[in-house]
Structure formats: structure tokens, C-alpha cells
Enzyme design. Structure first.
Site, PDB file in Angstrom:
ATOM      1  N   ASP A  98       2.094   1.061 -12.560  1.00  0.00           N
ATOM      2  CA  ASP A  98       2.549   2.298 -13.199  1.00  0.00           C
ATOM      3  C   ASP A  98       4.005   2.536 -12.784  1.00  0.00           C
ATOM      4  O   ASP A  98       4.364   2.351 -11.617  1.00  0.00           O
ATOM      5  CB  ASP A  98       1.654   3.464 -12.741  1.00  0.00           C
ATOM      6  CG  ASP A  98       1.852   4.711 -13.590  1.00  0.00           C
ATOM      7  OD1 ASP A  98       0.922   5.090 -14.308  1.00  0.00           O
ATOM      8  OD2 ASP A  98       2.944   5.305 -13.525  1.00  0.00           O
ATOM      9  N   HIS A 116      -6.156   3.310 -21.626  1.00  0.00           N
ATOM     10  CA  HIS A 116      -5.783   2.698 -20.344  1.00  0.00           C
ATOM     11  C   HIS A 116      -6.514   3.370 -19.203  1.00  0.00           C
ATOM     12  O   HIS A 116      -6.904   4.526 -19.289  1.00  0.00           O
ATOM     13  CB  HIS A 116      -4.266   2.757 -20.117  1.00  0.00           C
ATOM     14  CG  HIS A 116      -3.647   4.116 -20.229  1.00  0.00           C
ATOM     15  ND1 HIS A 116      -3.445   4.747 -21.431  1.00  0.00           N
ATOM     16  CD2 HIS A 116      -3.168   4.969 -19.290  1.00  0.00           C
ATOM     17  CE1 HIS A 116      -2.868   5.930 -21.223  1.00  0.00           C
ATOM     18  NE2 HIS A 116      -2.690   6.081 -19.928  1.00  0.00           N
ATOM     19  N   HIS A 131      -6.291   4.148 -15.034  1.00  0.00           N
ATOM     20  CA  HIS A 131      -5.458   4.215 -13.830  1.00  0.00           C
ATOM     21  C   HIS A 131      -6.297   3.779 -12.634  1.00  0.00           C
ATOM     22  O   HIS A 131      -7.378   4.331 -12.404  1.00  0.00           O
ATOM     23  CB  HIS A 131      -4.987   5.648 -13.568  1.00  0.00           C
ATOM     24  CG  HIS A 131      -4.068   6.213 -14.599  1.00  0.00           C
ATOM     25  ND1 HIS A 131      -2.708   6.212 -14.451  1.00  0.00           N
ATOM     26  CD2 HIS A 131      -4.314   6.801 -15.792  1.00  0.00           C
ATOM     27  CE1 HIS A 131      -2.146   6.790 -15.509  1.00  0.00           C
ATOM     28  NE2 HIS A 131      -3.104   7.163 -16.342  1.00  0.00           N
TER      29      HIS A 131
END
Lengths: 115, 115
Positions: A31, A101, A103
Site C-alpha cells: 500500500d 481488494h 488490506h
């Protein structure tokens, strides 16, 4: 893929992410605004905009995202200390890229509630 | 199932949760300490202690947890406003029941970072 999707551009190689894992179906990269010592995004290569767009036919692919995250956690040395997996759908959750997505966050103690 | 696992006792019916969804593989029920207007736990009926215990053979089952959560979000009226899915593994993430589970949270704006 869709032409104006940031994550599709990473899948196609038009933009180069900081890749940490890749297989036939899944891409994972760091990220760019990390919230923990380990903060990786895991995405399906196939463009799916939100969790609301998943149907039963996506079960295997969706599960692979989680299993890839667990693999990356192991490779990153945080499997035993622990990690959190987060998926956001739509505005109340703060979804900012409309390509599904996950995390993966770890390397520190995570608080509760989760945001 | 394992005899001393709280969530296995819910699967077997020995303890009755506040069930919101059930199918052959998945059970979902309200969290007893909710952190958002909608806070549901989604678990596999099969006992798997942590995300670290998943292997490739669990992809379909793991994906079903996510897809069940999206279904429950729709039924709860939060699919469009948004929701967050969270899975915790081991101590740093605050995992408290060692039977894999997913938190579905929505009905309010979720903050960032996610804990």
C-alpha cells in the site's frame, strides 16, 4: 479489465506496483499509504468493482485472496504475532478504488473497533 | 468440530446464537458486543482455528464467507451505503475465538486506519 481502473493498470503492467506476490489469479503489492509496518493490498486480476458484484461463481477466486494474504503474512514474518484482513465496500467503509481488494495489516497491535 | 470451541457449540446448536443466515457450510449471527449498527459474525461450520490453518483446498469455503457477508449486507440494507469486512489472526489482531470468523460491520461511517 477496464481502461480507467488503477488496479487494472497494475495488473497489465502499465503502472508498476511494489509487488510482493503474484500468481495466475492474484496480484499483491505494498500500500502506498501504509497504516502498519506490513500493509499489503491483495487483488484479483479480474476486474470486479465491489464486494456487491460477487456471486457464487466467485467463491474460489475470493477465497484465494484470503489464502494469498495468509501466505504473504507467513513470508513477512507476522503469521504468528498476528495480522488483520480488511475489505471495504462503498462510501461508508471508505472504498477508494473500485476494484475489489483486501488490506493485509500487521507488525503492530491492531485496535478495536476496526475503524 | 472441537468440544471446547464456542463457535462449534453454536454450529451444533448446544448454544443458540442470534442467527441471521445459515447454509450448508456457513453460519452467521449477531456479534454480542456490536461495534456498529450492523455487526455480524460469519463462520465456517467446519472448525479451522486461524487463517494460518487455511490451505488451497479451503479457497471455496473461505470465499463463501465473503459472499455470505455480501448477501447479509444486502439483506440488512447496507450494501449501497457500504460495509467493512474484517478477519483477525492471532494476538496482534485481537483474535479472541480460535475458530475462523469474519466480522461484517456497517450502518455507520467506518474510520481509517482500521484499528
Amino acid at each position: 479489465m477496464t481502461a480507467d481502473c488503477l488496479f487494472c493498470k497494475m495488473v497489465s503492467g502499465q503502472i508498476k506496483p511494489s509487488t510482493v506476490y503474484e500468481d495466475m489469479d492474484v496480484l499483491a503489492f505494498k500500500d502506498i499509504n501504509p497504516q502498519a509496518p506490513v500493509h499489503v493490498l491483495v487483488i484479483p486480476k479480474k476486474h470486479i468493482a465491489t464486494l456487491n458484484d460477487l456471486d457464487a461463481s466467485h467463491a474460489g477466486l475470493t477465497g484465494k485472496l484470503i489464502i494469498a494474504a495468509a501466505h504473504i503474512a507467513r513470508e513477512s514474518g507476522i503469521a504468528e504475532s498476528g495480522y488483520r484482513i480488511v475489505m471495504n465496500c462503498n462510501a461508508d467503509a471508505g472504498q477508494s478504488v473500485f476494484h475489489v481488494h483486501l488490506h493485509l495489516l500487521g507488525g503492530r497491535v491492531m485496535r478495536w473497533p476496526p475503524g
